[in-house]
Design a protein around this motif. Structure first.
Motif, short mmCIF file in Angstrom:
data_model
loop_
_atom_site.label_atom_id
_atom_site.label_comp_id
_atom_site.label_asym_id
_atom_site.label_seq_id
_atom_site.Cartn_x
_atom_site.Cartn_y
_atom_site.Cartn_z
N PHE A 96 16.72 -9.56 0.38
CA PHE A 96 15.73 -8.63 0.72
C PHE A 96 15.67 -7.76 -0.44
O PHE A 96 14.86 -6.70 -0.55
N GLU A 97 16.59 -7.88 -1.54
CA GLU A 97 16.35 -7.33 -2.75
C GLU A 97 16.09 -8.36 -4.05
O GLU A 97 17.05 -9.29 -3.90
N PHE B 99 13.42 -4.34 -0.15
CA PHE B 99 12.84 -4.11 1.09
C PHE B 99 13.69 -3.61 1.90
O PHE B 99 14.42 -4.24 2.86
N ASP B 100 14.23 -2.36 1.74
CA ASP B 100 15.39 -1.79 2.39
C ASP B 100 15.13 -1.17 3.75
O ASP B 100 16.32 -0.97 4.30
N SER B 101 14.13 -1.05 4.12
CA SER B 101 13.78 -0.60 5.49
C SER B 101 13.50 -1.86 6.45
O SER B 101 12.88 -2.68 6.03
N GLU C 119 4.34 -7.56 10.08
CA GLU C 119 5.11 -6.36 10.07
C GLU C 119 5.11 -5.48 9.10
O GLU C 119 5.52 -5.89 7.77
N THR C 120 4.78 -4.44 9.49
CA THR C 120 4.93 -3.25 8.14
C THR C 120 6.24 -2.46 8.21
O THR C 120 7.01 -2.02 9.32
N SER C 121 6.84 -2.24 6.91
CA SER C 121 7.99 -1.55 6.82
C SER C 121 7.90 -0.94 5.38
O SER C 121 6.98 -1.00 4.85
N LEU C 122 9.07 -0.31 4.88
CA LEU C 122 8.77 0.62 3.79
C LEU C 122 9.56 -0.34 2.57
O LEU C 122 10.24 -1.18 3.08
N TYR C 123 9.09 -0.27 1.31
CA TYR C 123 9.82 -0.84 0.13
C TYR C 123 10.16 0.03 -0.77
O TYR C 123 9.51 1.12 -0.78
N LYS C 124 10.74 -0.44 -1.95
CA LYS C 124 10.73 0.65 -3.13
C LYS C 124 11.11 -0.21 -4.48
O LYS C 124 11.93 -1.36 -4.18
N LEU C 125 10.80 0.21 -5.41
CA LEU C 125 11.12 0.00 -6.79
C LEU C 125 12.02 0.69 -7.12
O LEU C 125 11.94 2.11 -7.38
N THR C 126 13.21 0.30 -7.90
CA THR C 126 14.32 1.02 -8.27
C THR C 126 15.30 0.37 -9.27
O THR C 126 15.07 -0.67 -9.73
N LYS D 229 0.90 -1.25 -0.17
CA LYS D 229 0.00 0.07 -0.12
C LYS D 229 0.92 1.21 0.02
O LYS D 229 1.66 1.69 1.13
N GLY D 230 0.70 1.87 -1.04
CA GLY D 230 1.82 3.25 -1.17
C GLY D 230 3.25 2.65 -1.12
O GLY D 230 3.52 1.90 -1.99
N THR D 231 3.98 3.09 -0.26
CA THR D 231 5.14 2.86 -0.23
C THR D 231 5.45 1.69 1.10
O THR D 231 6.59 1.43 1.45
N GLU D 232 4.30 1.36 1.53
CA GLU D 232 4.73 0.51 2.63
C GLU D 232 4.03 -0.92 2.31
O GLU D 232 3.47 -1.28 1.52
N ALA D 233 4.81 -1.95 2.90
CA ALA D 233 4.66 -3.49 2.63
C ALA D 233 4.56 -3.91 4.10
O ALA D 233 5.12 -4.01 5.04
#
Length: 443
Positions: free
Chosen positions: A153-154, A128-130, A112-119, A97-101
């Motif tokens: 995690f990547e 899943f760098d957070s 458990e919720t943390s940040l993810y990014k597409l890069t 959801k948004g920038t959260e996974a």
């Protein structure tokens, strides 16, 4: 004398370039021809790639983002850490959801919720760098595991479809898959955990054309040995909502095996060939203890037992080390022969040493056995026995003539801990755990 630590050297690949001579006339002709070909290739490239590389990359990332966030139920991830697949597969479910996974794992009760990014990192990456204790469980290094458990995690994004995303672990290189979920991620993981509980056993057998052949399970890997050829086959698998699914189809005794579907009759057939099936074999506590790995921790020992185990702690401290692991079970967990016994790892900042004290187990009933010290050792077991107080382990476990124990556990079908209590001295007891426990005197 203590063994030296092993060191490993990486391989370097050296590349050389060759030069071919040519006459001046041929050289001029070659340059002219290559220029024409180069121009022609450029024209072809313009026809094929009508968009820049950066724009194509962004389109892949946008397509992935839309897929991930477009399903509110989330995605199942068949996660395979370690290049050698030694852990097998672990079921994950992730809601984006948004920038959260929000991450769920079959090995945890809560998400458990943390940040993810597409890069872009030399390719499209899902990262899943957070920090997330579930997503990073196999990727977080420690003093004893500087490369962690070789987990990822990547992930390199290989392909994106409406219901399937193909990934490649950036570290492990393992191919993994995300499946679109039709039920909420939390419910999916609960269903996986339910199937794992129903299908778990300390011992299994393959039933092949009516013949029953024992198969060993370590983590989420089956190890099958063909009784005719003595060839062994490792079969990493993952638990799903319908049963066990192998990472890859394997052939054993002429049968192509993809996995085993759960059914209430206890005979779990291969999906494409029901002439091979998996069955669970009930296992008593005494057999659980002697055929699996169990870890000690100081806080689960009686005062009388801890007093003697503390001698081991003191002995390691006197040589500038600390106890990293204490284990009872087959000693192949540390790379030895597989004999039953007490195994350990001790070390300091410079390295670790390990050894085993081999025991005999006389099984009397399903929950009573007697332990004896054979006098045999493996690895550095003898050195620590004589120089670091590890003889006190034998004082606790067997004494000079053997001690008998009553075993109790939290779950007779699938114990996570076993309490061992001496019959002749009920004040001497300790509990050992299936979960890996490092630094036992700190737990």
């Amino acid at each position: 004398m203590k063994k030296n630590n092993q060191s490993y050297k990486s391989l370097a690949h050296l590349w050389g370039k060759g030069v071919r001579r040519t006459g001046k006339g041929y050289l001029f002709f070659f340059l002219l021809l290559s220029t024409l070909l180069f121009q022609s290739c450029l024209k072809d490239q313009e026809d094929v790639f009508d968009k820049s590389a950066s724009l194509r990359m962004q389109e892949v990332l946008d397509k992935t983002k839309a897929a991930l966030t477009g399903n509110e139920n989330g995605w199942a991830l068949d996660y395979y850490p370690s290049r050698d697949l030694s852990y097998g597969g672990i079921a994950y479910a992730i809601q984006f959801k948004g920038t959260e996974a929000t991450v769920y794992s079959q090995n945890a009760e809560k998400g458990e919720t943390s940040l993810y990014k597409l890069t872009n990192d030399d390719g499209p990456i899902l990262s899943f760098d957070s920090y997330n204790s579930l997503m990073h469980a196999y990727a977080t290094p420690s003093a004893d595991e500087y490369e962690a458990k070789d987990g990822d995690f990547e992930f390199i994004i290989m392909d994106v479809q409406s219901d399937l995303i193909t990934l490649k672990g950036k570290r492990s290189g393992n191919m993994m898959y995300m499946h679109r979920l039709s039920l909420p991620a939390k419910e999916y993981i609960a269903a996986v955990q339910n199937i794992e509980e129903k299908m778990y056993s300390g011992k299994y057998a393959f039933v092949i054309d009516g013949d029953s052949i024992l198969v060993r399970r370590t983590g989420n890997v089956f190890l099958f040995t063909d009784p005719k050829t003595c060839e062994s086959t490792e079969m990493p698998f993952i638990t799903t909502t319908t049963g066990f699914e192998l990472k890859d189809t394997v052939t054993i005794m002429g049968k192509n095996v993809e996995g085993f579907n759960y059914s209430e009759n206890g005979i779990w057939a291969n999906p494409t060939d029901n002439s091979i099936a998996l069955v669970a074999i009930p296992q008593p506590l005494t057999e659980f203890l002697t055929t699996h790995y169990w870890f000690f921790k100081a806080s689960a020992m009686s005062e009388k037992a801890l007093k003697l185990f503390n001698k081991v702690k003191e002995g390691s401290a006197e040589i500038g080390e600390e106890v990293k692991y204490m284990i009872i079970g087959p000693n192949d967990v540390l790379g030895y022969s597989g004999a039953f016994g007490f195994s350990f790892m001790s070390g300091d900042s410079k390295g670790n040493f390990r050894g085993s004290l081999v025991l005999d187990a006389d099984i009397l009933t399903d929950d009573i056995l007697t332990l004896y010290f054979t006098g045999k050792v493996e690895g550095d077991g003898g050195w620590y026995f004589s120089n670091a107080n590890y003889n006190y382990v034998i004082s606790v476990l067997t004494g000079p003539a053997g001690f008998s124990y009553t075993l109790t556990a939290d779950n007779l079908k699938n114990p996570t801990w076993i309490k061992m209590q001496q019959i002749d001295d009920p004040e001497m007891y300790f509990t050992v755990y299936k979960e890996e426990i490092a630094s036992p005197f700190d737990n």
